[in-house]
Design a protein around this motif. Structure first.
Motif, short mmCIF file in Angstrom:
data_model
loop_
_atom_site.label_atom_id
_atom_site.label_comp_id
_atom_site.label_asym_id
_atom_site.label_seq_id
_atom_site.Cartn_x
_atom_site.Cartn_y
_atom_site.Cartn_z
N ARG A 134 0.83 -1.20 0.00
CA ARG A 134 0.00 0.00 0.00
C ARG A 134 0.87 1.26 0.00
O ARG A 134 0.60 2.20 -0.74
CB ARG A 134 -0.92 0.00 1.21
CG ARG A 134 -1.59 1.35 1.41
CD ARG A 134 -2.60 1.29 2.49
NE ARG A 134 -3.87 0.79 1.97
CZ ARG A 134 -4.88 0.42 2.73
NH1 ARG A 134 -4.76 0.45 4.03
NH2 ARG A 134 -6.01 0.02 2.18
N ALA A 180 2.12 1.81 -3.38
CA ALA A 180 1.07 2.34 -4.27
C ALA A 180 0.80 3.81 -3.97
O ALA A 180 0.63 4.63 -4.89
CB ALA A 180 -0.21 1.53 -4.10
N ASN A 181 0.80 4.17 -2.68
CA ASN A 181 0.57 5.56 -2.31
C ASN A 181 1.66 6.46 -2.88
O ASN A 181 1.39 7.53 -3.39
CB ASN A 181 0.55 5.71 -0.78
CG ASN A 181 -0.71 5.14 -0.17
OD1 ASN A 181 -1.63 4.77 -0.89
ND2 ASN A 181 -0.74 5.06 1.13
N ARG A 182 2.91 5.98 -2.75
CA ARG A 182 4.01 6.81 -3.24
C ARG A 182 3.91 6.99 -4.75
O ARG A 182 4.10 8.08 -5.28
CB ARG A 182 5.35 6.16 -2.86
CG ARG A 182 6.51 7.12 -2.99
CD ARG A 182 7.72 6.61 -2.26
NE ARG A 182 7.41 6.24 -0.88
CZ ARG A 182 8.11 5.33 -0.19
NH1 ARG A 182 9.11 4.70 -0.75
NH2 ARG A 182 7.79 5.06 1.06
N LEU A 201 1.26 6.91 -6.69
CA LEU A 201 0.17 7.83 -7.06
C LEU A 201 0.54 9.27 -6.71
O LEU A 201 0.29 10.19 -7.50
CB LEU A 201 -1.12 7.41 -6.35
CG LEU A 201 -2.36 8.25 -6.66
CD1 LEU A 201 -2.62 8.30 -8.15
CD2 LEU A 201 -3.58 7.69 -5.93
N ALA A 202 1.18 9.46 -5.55
CA ALA A 202 1.58 10.82 -5.15
C ALA A 202 2.54 11.40 -6.17
O ALA A 202 2.45 12.58 -6.54
CB ALA A 202 2.20 10.79 -3.76
N LEU A 257 0.69 12.50 -9.24
CA LEU A 257 -0.02 13.76 -9.01
C LEU A 257 0.95 14.93 -9.00
O LEU A 257 0.65 16.02 -9.49
CB LEU A 257 -0.80 13.70 -7.69
CG LEU A 257 -1.98 12.73 -7.70
CD1 LEU A 257 -2.49 12.50 -6.29
CD2 LEU A 257 -3.10 13.26 -8.58
N LEU A 258 2.15 14.69 -8.46
CA LEU A 258 3.17 15.74 -8.45
C LEU A 258 3.53 16.10 -9.90
O LEU A 258 3.77 17.26 -10.22
CB LEU A 258 4.40 15.25 -7.69
CG LEU A 258 5.32 16.32 -7.15
CD1 LEU A 258 4.60 17.18 -6.13
CD2 LEU A 258 6.55 15.69 -6.52
N VAL A 303 1.07 18.46 -11.06
CA VAL A 303 1.35 19.81 -10.56
C VAL A 303 2.39 20.49 -11.44
O VAL A 303 2.23 21.65 -11.85
CB VAL A 303 1.83 19.76 -9.09
CG1 VAL A 303 2.30 21.12 -8.63
CG2 VAL A 303 0.73 19.24 -8.19
#
Lengths: 534, 185
Positions: B6, B9-11, B13-14, B17-18, B21
């Motif tokens: 998890r 996966a979080n990293r 996706l982050a 998203l970055l 940006v």
């Protein structure tokens, strides 16, 4: 929605051996602690932003210049807006996201806890940087705070003193903070949901915040770009907005409002997310039109990035562009009307009770409705030529951002405060706060529609004699509105400190959703292991 | 999902998203040239072409007359006197017209200025063709110097029929000082 393993979370609260005292708050990665800090920061900045504007209203009590010179007046109006938008409303929404999203979707914490801590701790320095030049100015030091209005239009902002540079730095920090918060929200919602919670079972609050997060990720960097260009124009000899060097000041308006219009929805989407939760709770009926509401939120978010130029119709645009921006702006009222009808249908023939959160939610629907309808008038190109830059605009956006924004946030605070603190707030004080707020709010801003229509321009410290009566009413209303908020502060603080009877887990008779299955207050580490949604 | 997978996966996706940006930040800067291209292509915002144009169509439409009015402005921080020789001229579309503007440096120091033209109504901007203009380059004036500067232009014959008058405005900016310095004490 139901859960399979409520009892399983009983993982000992007291096993938490973190730092205590100040270090606990500085280094915390716990979503509840960070949410609390966001909400407290928001409340403090709300009081500061309010005091700034009360001094403006005091000056506007009578025509002529009495207590505030125009130089200071210009700083106060711009800083009021920047503080309220970036330091009060946005952190309040992020505070709710931190506190409630993990509880509502059955996640043990936010997905990126360290980023979360950093996101919050950028805010106090940013607020200080924003306000310090004003404080120094009051002691006779320096050229004062940002004095070009919150929109920072050049050429004025290119020419004024250091306050602008400080505001640019503060906006960068607050922008970075909210982008980090948004990334965290998106990752949390997409990756951390409890098993079995599909996207179409998400709480509406999560949907509202998801849209806000995407808008922030798409538009805050554009604002960052625009203010960086402004900074280099001011100090490093570039000519982005300087006509002498081939630039164009109107370009800034396009860049600014490309961010600025979605910003309006950034502030409101989280609130449109949790208002249905409040309505379904106190109407004791399931939420009406879940899918219609979800798709309306998505539609509004998508439309919000293609309508920006309606903020400067009068700056000069070809007729085709005027017509495009007029109709695209008006088309947003379609999904918004869907939301309104879903809210009304949710309470329709429900067995309603009128606790404070419900009162604020209902007040929100009516007053925000007035804000929305007057927005339609402003979107009309032909009419806008008269309304533009008048007090009509000021009244309009306070009906959306105070009644829609702040009163929405207050509905949320009263709704979740017993859950967060474990104690009931004083219902008597809450109701007094609501009625005083609604009456004094209308007393403040309703006259501004008329005075604006009669031709009083905004952002000017003096005005023609015939506007006096309306301004007197407005100022009296504003002071009543400001003082009423002290009831709110007292009520929240005493509840937080444990006054009031113990709250039950469900708190409200009709409460639905995962957060109400935890104890009040929830344990420091909740939903570990995660519940299973059937 | 186990905790390690998890957090992986979080990293991921982050980071994506970055990337979003960063793309949005770049898009903000991309809007600058895009804005200029749109304004220039459509003549929006009264932007006229920056350089002299070759004469393509020299037919003169003697059946109509168009008023061309001149506005001359000096921006704050620019201590020059700037005036149009005549406030307006009446021309046939297609006809070459030359008018003069006069500047005088009222200070005891040498100053360089740049004039920025603008035409309204905006839809007429692309039809006002300048053959020669003092705004094509910077002007440097010695102390007290007076200069008569010509502008030669054609209002081309394709000017929409509903435009019977247009305004050509020049704003003189001082180019020595950075813009922000002008109003700062």
């Amino acid at each position: 929605m139901s859960t399979g393993s409520i009892a399983a979370h009983g993982h000992d609260d007291h096993a938490h051996h973190g730092p205590t005292g100040l270090a606990r708050w500085l280094f915390t990665t716990n979503h509840k602690d960070i949410g609390t800090m966001y909400l407290m920061f928001s409340m403090i900045m709300f009081l500061i932003g309010g005091s700034l504007i009360l001094s403006v209203r005091a000056e506007l009590f009578q025509p002529g210049i009495q207590i505030i010179q125009p130089e200071l007046f210009n700083q106060l109006i711009g800083l009021h807006a920047l503080v309220m938008i970036f330091a009060a409303l946005m952190p309040a929404a992020t505070g709710f996201a931190n506190w409630m999203l993990p509880l509502q979707i059955g996640a043990p914490d936010m997905a990126l806890p360290r980023l979360n801590n950093w996101g919050f701790w950028l805010l106090p320095p940013a607020g200080t940087i924003l306000l310090m030049p004003l404080v120094l100015y009051l002691f006779g030091i320096g050229t004062g705070g940002a004095d070009a209005g919150w929109t920072l239009y050049p050429p004025l902002s290119a020419q004024s003193g250091w306050g602008i540079d400080f505001a640019i730095l503060a906006l960068h920090l607050m922008g970075i903070s909210s982008v980090m918060g948004s990334i965290n929200v998106v990752v949390t919602i997409l990756n951390m949901r409890a098993p079995g919670m599909t996207m179409m079972k998400l709480p509406m609050f999560a949907w509202g915040w998801l849209m806000t997060a995407f808008l922030l990720i798409a538009t805050i960097p554009v604002l960052a770009g625009a203010i960086t260009m402004l900074l280099t124009d001011r100090h490093f000899g570039t000519h982005f907005f300087d006509a002498a060097g081939g630039g164009d000041p109107i370009l800034f308006q396009h860049l600014f409002w490309f961010f600025g219009h979605p910003e309006v929805y950034i502030l409101l989407l989280p609130i449109w997310g949790f208002i249905p939760h409040i309505l379904e709770t106190f109407a004791r009926k399931p939420m009406y039109g879940y899918k219609a509401q979800v798709w309306s939120l998505v539609c509004i978010a998508a439309l919000s990035v293609i309508v920006w130029a309606h903020h400067f119709f009068t700056a000069g645009m070809p007729v085709q562009a005027l017509i495009y921006f007029m109709y695209s702006t008006m088309s947003i009222s379609v999904p918004l009307a869907v939301l309104f009808f879903c809210w009304i249908a949710t309470i329709w023939r429900g067995s309603m009770t009128f606790e404070t959160p419900m009162l604020f939610a209902l007040g929100f629907i009516i007053l925000f409705g007035i804000g929305g309808l007057t927005g339609l008038v402003l979107a009309d190109v032909a009419a806008d030529a008269q309304y533009h830059h008048s007090y009509f605009v000021v009244a309009h956006f306070h009906y959306t951002l105070f009644a829609g924004g702040i009163m929405g946030v207050m509905a949320g605070v009263y709704y979740w405060l017993p859950k967060m603190t474990g104690h009931m707030y004083s219902e008597k004080l809450g109701k007094a706060h609501f009625w005083l707020t609604v009456i004094s709010f209308n007393l403040t801003f309703m006259p501004q529609f008329f005075v604006g229509l009669a031709g009083m321009p905004r952002r000017i410290p003096d005005y023609a004699l015939q506007f006096t009566e309306f301004n007197v009413i407005s100022t009296i209303g504003a002071f009543a509105l400001g003082l009423s908020q002290l009831i709110f502060v007292y009520n929240v603080v005493t509840t937080w400190r444990g006054k009031g009877e113990k709250a039950t887990d469900g708190v409200w008779e009709g409460s639905k959703g995962l957060e109400w299955q935890l104890s009040s207050p929830p344990p420091h580490h909740s939903w570990d292991p995660q519940p299973v949604i059937k | 999902m186990n905790p390690a997978a998890r957090s992986q996966a979080n990293r991921a996706l982050a980071l994506r998203l970055l990337g979003g940006v960063a793309a949005a930040f770049a898009f903000g800067f991309l809007l600058v040239p895009l804005y200029d291209v749109i304004c220039e292509a459509t003549g929006l915002n009264g932007k006229t072409r920056g350089a002299a144009v070759a004469m393509a169509d020299t037919r003169v439409d003697t059946s109509r007359k168009v008023q061309v009015e001149f506005i001359s402005t000096t921006m704050p921080g620019m201590p020059w006197e700037f005036s149009a020789g005549e406030p307006r001229v009446s021309v046939h579309p297609g006809e070459i017209t030359t008018v003069h503007f006069r500047v005088r440096n009222m200070t005891a120091s040498t100053i360089t200025g740049q004039a920025i033209p603008s035409v309204s109504p905006g839809k007429a901007a692309s039809h006002l063709q300048k053959l020669d203009c003092f705004c094509f380059k910077q002007q440097t004036l010695a102390p007290g110097e007076v200069r008569d500067m010509p502008v030669s232009f054609i209002v081309d014959a394709r000017l929409p029929d509903d435009v019977s008058a247009l305004t050509l405005s020049y704003s003189f900016f001082a180019v020595d000082a950075a813009p922000g310095d002008a109003g700062r004490s």
